[in-house]
Enzyme design. Structure first.
Site, PDB file in Angstrom:
ATOM      1  N   GLU A 246       0.832  -1.205   0.000  1.00  0.00           N
ATOM      2  CA  GLU A 246       0.000   0.000   0.000  1.00  0.00           C
ATOM      3  C   GLU A 246       0.865   1.254   0.000  1.00  0.00           C
ATOM      4  O   GLU A 246       0.658   2.194  -0.779  1.00  0.00           O
ATOM      5  CB  GLU A 246      -0.913  -0.019   1.222  1.00  0.00           C
ATOM      6  CG  GLU A 246      -1.701   1.243   1.446  1.00  0.00           C
ATOM      7  CD  GLU A 246      -3.045   1.258   0.772  1.00  0.00           C
ATOM      8  OE1 GLU A 246      -3.644   2.338   0.679  1.00  0.00           O
ATOM      9  OE2 GLU A 246      -3.498   0.181   0.332  1.00  0.00           O
ATOM     10  N   ARG A 272       8.971  29.911 -21.904  1.00  0.00           N
ATOM     11  CA  ARG A 272       8.367  31.144 -21.417  1.00  0.00           C
ATOM     12  C   ARG A 272       9.404  32.255 -21.298  1.00  0.00           C
ATOM     13  O   ARG A 272      10.510  32.039 -20.793  1.00  0.00           O
ATOM     14  CB  ARG A 272       7.733  30.880 -20.043  1.00  0.00           C
ATOM     15  CG  ARG A 272       7.276  32.101 -19.298  1.00  0.00           C
ATOM     16  CD  ARG A 272       6.055  32.717 -19.914  1.00  0.00           C
ATOM     17  NE  ARG A 272       5.523  33.768 -19.044  1.00  0.00           N
ATOM     18  CZ  ARG A 272       4.607  34.636 -19.415  1.00  0.00           C
ATOM     19  NH1 ARG A 272       4.083  34.576 -20.631  1.00  0.00           N
ATOM     20  NH2 ARG A 272       4.180  35.563 -18.568  1.00  0.00           N
TER      21      ARG A 272
END
Length: 281
Positions: A246, A272
């Site tokens: 898990e 950018r």
């Protein structure tokens, strides 16, 4: 994982998983995020076809008999696809852990090959309305009636619930015992539970849509006693063992997602411009 740390076999496995990742259509991910696809069964089937599910499990059941490092390598690559697909990929490892470690030879032969080949899909039903981390506060009940157990209660935030054929379910079998000594684990088969098991899609969670996360409601669901995993009232041991895959699978998938996010940010920073220069400068 750093390239220098991988063996040749692990690099080959990584490349196999990368091929699976490239196979996943971009449109599938967009449709999942838009709730047009609520459970991508074809994706699970493709991973199974490539023998990439349950890598740690014995070859006699369809696994590859590999170790945890190998599974981490695979899960990191799958993680770049996002939370939903990474979680669905890891579920056979989580549910399969309970069967491999605590199942009888008959249970292993019955379910593991079907899970690892993609014929049966799985989910783990642990969290309840009153809590998730408080596992030993489970209120779902299972009472023995002859050769069956009758389940009543509710589980929430069950990843893969909408498409799962099998559920690993924890329920209280001895209400008089101490909290950690009165729980049992079961494999609940959706086809056998019938209308007494209700599966609802109620969680359109941002970033995890399309993974079939839902709520289970048991109202007198009859489960054969032969579906008990481990001894009655012995689910604490199953839970502790199950928490290994898990947590390990969650962490490994998160590594892949972080890597993908960093790569996207780096590409954007290179493209950018502000004040006449790229912002990465």
């Amino acid at each position: 994982m750093l390239e220098a740390m991988l063996t040749p076999a692990q690099r080959a496995l990584r490349d196999e998983v990368r091929d699976l990742v490239k196979w996943v259509p971009r449109q599938l991910i967009l449709d999942m995020d838009d709730d047009r696809v609520r459970y991508p069964r074809g994706y699970v089937a493709e991973a199974a076809r490539r023998r990439l599910l349950g890598l740690r499990f014995p070859t006699e059941y369809g696994g590859r008999g590999l170790g945890w490092v190998d599974e981490i390598v695979a899960l990191e690559e799958v993680g770049v696809l996002g939370t939903s697909l990474a979680c669905l990929y890891s579920l056979p490892s989580i549910v399969g852990e309970a069967i491999v470690r605590f199942g009888s030879p008959e249970q292993k032969a019955r379910w593991l090959p079907a899970i690892l080949s993609g014929r049966l899909t799985v989910a783990e039903a642990l969290t309840e309305p009153r809590g998730g981390s408080d596992f030993f506060g489970t209120t779902t009940r299972a009472r023995r009636e002859g050769d069956v157990y009758v389940l009543d209660g509710q589980k929430r935030f069950v990843v893969g619930a909408e498409g799962a054929d099998l559920f690993l379910v924890y329920a209280r079998t001895d209400p008089e015992a101490r909290p950690h000594e009165g729980l049992s684990a079961f494999i609940v088969e959706r086809s056998e539970a019938g209308s007494e098991l209700r599966v609802e899609h109620v969680y359109g969670l941002m970033g995890t849509r399309g993974g079939g996360t839902g709520r289970l409601t048991f109202r007198g669901a009859r489960v054969p006693a032969t579906n008990l995993i481990g001894p009655e009232n012995g689910a604490a041991a199953v839970f502790y063992q199950m928490m290994i895959p898990e947590r390990m699978t969650s962490a490994a998938g998160a590594l892949g997602m972080a890597r993908a996010a960093l790569e996207i940010a780096a590409r954007y920073a290179d493209r950018r411009k502000a004040f006449g220069q790229r912002i990465r400068s």
